[in-house]
Every structure is written in C-alpha cells, then in structure tokens.
Enzyme design. Structure first.
Site, short mmCIF file in Angstrom:
data_model
loop_
_atom_site.label_atom_id
_atom_site.label_comp_id
_atom_site.label_asym_id
_atom_site.label_seq_id
_atom_site.Cartn_x
_atom_site.Cartn_y
_atom_site.Cartn_z
N GLU A 240 0.85 -1.20 0.00
CA GLU A 240 0.00 0.00 0.00
C GLU A 240 0.87 1.23 0.00
O GLU A 240 1.83 1.32 0.78
CB GLU A 240 -0.88 0.09 1.26
N GLU A 294 -13.64 5.68 -1.16
CA GLU A 294 -14.56 4.79 -0.43
C GLU A 294 -15.33 5.61 0.61
O GLU A 294 -14.77 6.01 1.63
CB GLU A 294 -13.77 3.65 0.22
N LYS A 297 -15.55 4.74 4.71
CA LYS A 297 -14.39 4.55 5.58
C LYS A 297 -14.45 5.54 6.73
O LYS A 297 -14.72 6.73 6.53
CB LYS A 297 -13.09 4.76 4.79
N GLU A 303 -9.20 9.69 4.54
CA GLU A 303 -9.45 8.24 4.44
C GLU A 303 -10.44 7.91 3.33
O GLU A 303 -10.41 6.82 2.77
CB GLU A 303 -9.97 7.70 5.78
#
Length: 432
Positions: A240, A294, A297, A303
């Site tokens: 990541e 997303e 999250k 985030e």
C-alpha cells in the site's frame, strides 16, 4: 510492477464485473483485495489479472488454533477459484501489530497453518503467503540506514515471521505512506522530496547514499531493519502507498495536485526498473492505494479520498500505469498523463548490459521487430552501441504493436518518450 488496491468500504461502487473491465482498460494487471469476496473472485476469472487475497484479522485466531479451519478456509476461498482466478498471494491479516484487538500473537501460527494448507493442496509453489506490516513497526526510520524494528516485536513475531518468509521464498509486505511523514513533519520534510519532484535530495549520514525521494528512504529503512535482524535476503513488496486528494484542514499536503504528482511520480519511478539506493538491483513492486474513493471509511476526510477513480468510474486525476514520460498538463504542473500523439520507445541506459542484450534479442527474435536497419552496413547500424540498437528494436516492436499499454517495458529495459529519439542519422518510425 505496479498494482492497485481494490478496497470496497463503500455503498456506491461499480459491480465487480465493471471494475474488472475498468482495471483492464487502464493496463493494470495486478490488484489486491482485503478479503475473498465470491463476486470479486468470480469476476476476475480468466481476466489475466493477478490478485492478492486476504485472510482478515478477525479470522487469525481460528486459523492459528485450528489446522482444519485453515484447510477449510483455503479450500473454500482459494482452491475453489484457482487457477481460473490467478491468486498469486495471500495476505494473512493486515497491519496486525496496530490491530486494537491484539491479534499479534496469532499471526505467525496462522501464517504457518495457511502455508501448510497450501502445501496440502499443492498450491505452495504458485501462491505466496505474507502479511502487510505498517511502517509504524519500525522504531527508527531516519536516516534509512538506521532502520530498525521495534524491540518488543522482534523476538515474539518479527524473527519467526521472517524465518517463514525466507523458508517459503516469499517477501515482506509493507504499507508505506510518505504522506503521513510529510503531513506530520512539514516543517522538516520538503514537499518536493515527498512528491518525487526535483529537489536537492538527502544524504544518509550512515552510508553516504543520496535519496531523492521520501518513498525510497522509507523502503530502505525497512531493508536496513531486515539486515539488522539477519534477514538480508528477504525482499520487500510495498502493498500500500498513496496520497489523498482531499483532507481536513490539519492534514497538510492533501490535495488533488499533490495526489496526482505523488502517484504519477511513483509510477514513473517504479517503471524505471531501478531499485533503491540501498538495493539498486531489486526492482520495486508496488500497489497503489486505492482504486476508488470509499465513502464509508471512518476517520479523517483523507481516508475517503485516496481513490484514483470516483465510484462513477471517472478519474479523480490522471495517472498513467505504463508510460514513463511526463508531458506538462494545462495547469502547468509536471503531472504524468496518458500518452497521446507521437510517442517512441527507447532503451533505459541505466539497465545492466546483459539484461539490455537479452531484451534486444527477444525484440529482434520472438518479438518480431524489424531489426534489418541495425544490421552491419544498414541505415541505423551507426552509432554501433547496444543502447542505440536496443532503442531501435524496442521502438519497432512498440510501433508494430500499435503503442499498446505494456509494449514498451521489456522488464524495465525500455521506456516511452515524447520527443523523437536521436541516435546519429537514424530516423525512428512512429507508426502513424
């Protein structure tokens, strides 16, 4: 190698089938997911996309304490889909050392049991096991040569995990985010250094090596930590890394332009095929975070804004996954964009001669490039250099293949340029 994390903590994402089409359209051939979702693994079947799947942290205890559970999990979630779905690795847990539920004691026993299951079903040669570790597992990371693991982790979990990775010819998965280091130390760290832009660089006082990017420095801190515990031969895969396009007021550096610069610069950096200053011969293998924004999250605004794409499949910003050239876009930022117009393929002069020669042999042989102009006495024989001849052959192959994504790489021996190559009086065809 560049891959992308396909996280799904959202209620508005495209269907897995549409995601597979999107990923393929971008020339992405590797993804990583955080579970073994049936719909995703089914959609990936026969797609040519390799995938890393995950055993979630909440299953570590069961997998660690019960071999039959590990067998059942592998049968249900791996053998049921393989080989039509090209599962290449299992991430056992994710950032386990910072899991508030204290699952660290179960990590290595779970990894061992999952590996035993892979052996039982004759999959251990095809599928690796590892576990993504957050950079916070390091006690020191600056300068890179002083990299070391936290002492309380070394004997209980780091050594036995690395021993297993070494024994199974696997690699250490690491999640590395220069964004966090920059955002928390913007007074000490140059933004250009964090974003792969031109900068003065940093000299490691321990080795004398020069670092031009924070990312390279973070990866080498992990390599130094591995050396410090006697596991010099375990490779690192960055599972990541990314940069948010939006953040809260206190999240310094979070912006669309910075995210585009970071991810674009990272792709360009990885596709040179070069390693880090400490490990120059080990090419970087990196998974960007993440495919989509997303919306469910938790945590700060950043985030929910690491995505390369919006849920409607529109780009948040441009990042090429194969090209290494960096034309300047309309707003004046040096952000890599998809190749358009005239492009050529040339050799990477930094590549070792034997690798360059092997790539040249492939292009002129099995690859079907037109190499007649670089034969003795022909128009492009001079200059008589491996770099010039390889460039001509690589470009011939690239143009013959309609400049498709991935046809100018040759294992890192080649890259795309937007200006006509200059080798003596030789003219390189464009295919247009």
């Amino acid at each position: 190698m560049i891959g992308v994390n396909y996280g799904r903590i959202a209620n508005n994402l495209p269907s897995p089938k549409n995601v597979v089409n999107l990923v393929k359209s971008q020339g992405i051939s590797r993804i990583k997911i955080y579970d073994t979702d049936k719909n995703v693994l089914t959609a990936l079947a026969n797609s040519g996309i390799k995938v890393i799947v995950a055993l979630p942290n909440e299953l570590l205890f069961s997998a660690a304490s019960n071999q039959s559970f590990a067998d059942y999990w592998v049968q249900t979630n791996v053998t049921s889909y393989f080989p039509a779905t090209e599962i290449e690795a299992i991430a056992v847990g994710n950032e386990v050392f910072v899991d508030p539920k204290n699952t660290t004691p179960y990590l290595v026993p779970a990894m061992k049991n999952i590996h035993t299951s892979l052996v039982k079903y004759n999959l251990d040669k095809a599928i690796k096991i590892s576990s993504p570790v957050a950079l916070s597992a390091l006690a020191n990371s600056y300068p890179p040569s002083s990299g070391s693991f936290k002492p309380d982790l070394i004997e209980p979990v780091i050594r036995p995990m690395l021993d297993l990775l070494q024994h199974t010819s696997s690699y250490l998965m690491v999640n590395a985010y220069p964004f966090f280091a920059y955002s928390g130390n913007a007074d000490k760290i140059s933004l250009d250094y964090a974003l792969f832009q031109e900068n003065a660089g940093n000299i490691d006082s321990g080795t004398g090596l020069k670092y031009n990017s924070l990312f390279d420095a973070q990866v080498d801190a992990v390599y130094a930590a591995l050396s410090a515990v006697g596991f010099n031969d375990v490779k690192v895969m960055v599972t990541e890394t990314g940069w948010p396009s939006v953040g809260d007021d206190n999240e310094l550096g979070a912006s669309e332009a910075n995210a585009a610069a970071y991810n674009g610069g990272l792709v360009k950096r990885v596709l040179t095929g070069n390693g880090t200053p400490l490990r120059p011969r080990d090419p970087l293998n990196v998974y960007l975070f993440a495919l989509f924004n997303e919306n469910q999250k938790p945590g700060p605004t950043s985030e929910r804004n690491y995505g390369l794409f919006y849920p409607n499949e529109g780009r948040v910003y441009d990042v090429p996954f194969t090209s290494r050239s960096t034309p300047v876009n309309g707003n004046g930022a040096g952000v890599p964009v998809e190749q358009e117009g005239h492009t050529w393929c040339v050799s990477n002069g930094e590549m070792a001669k034997e690798k360059l020669q092997a790539a040249l042999d492939y292009a002129c042989g099995e690859g079907g490039a037109d190499c007649r102009p670089i034969q003795p006495g022909a128009t492009c024989y001079h200059p008589e250099s491996l770099e010039a001849h390889a460039s001509y052959a690589f470009n011939s192959y690239y143009q013959k293949n309609a400049r498709r994504v991935g046809t100018c790489f040759f294992g890192g021996a080649a890259h795309v340029v937007t200006q006509p190559p200059r080798f003596g009086k030789c003219e390189f065809p464009t295919g247009q």
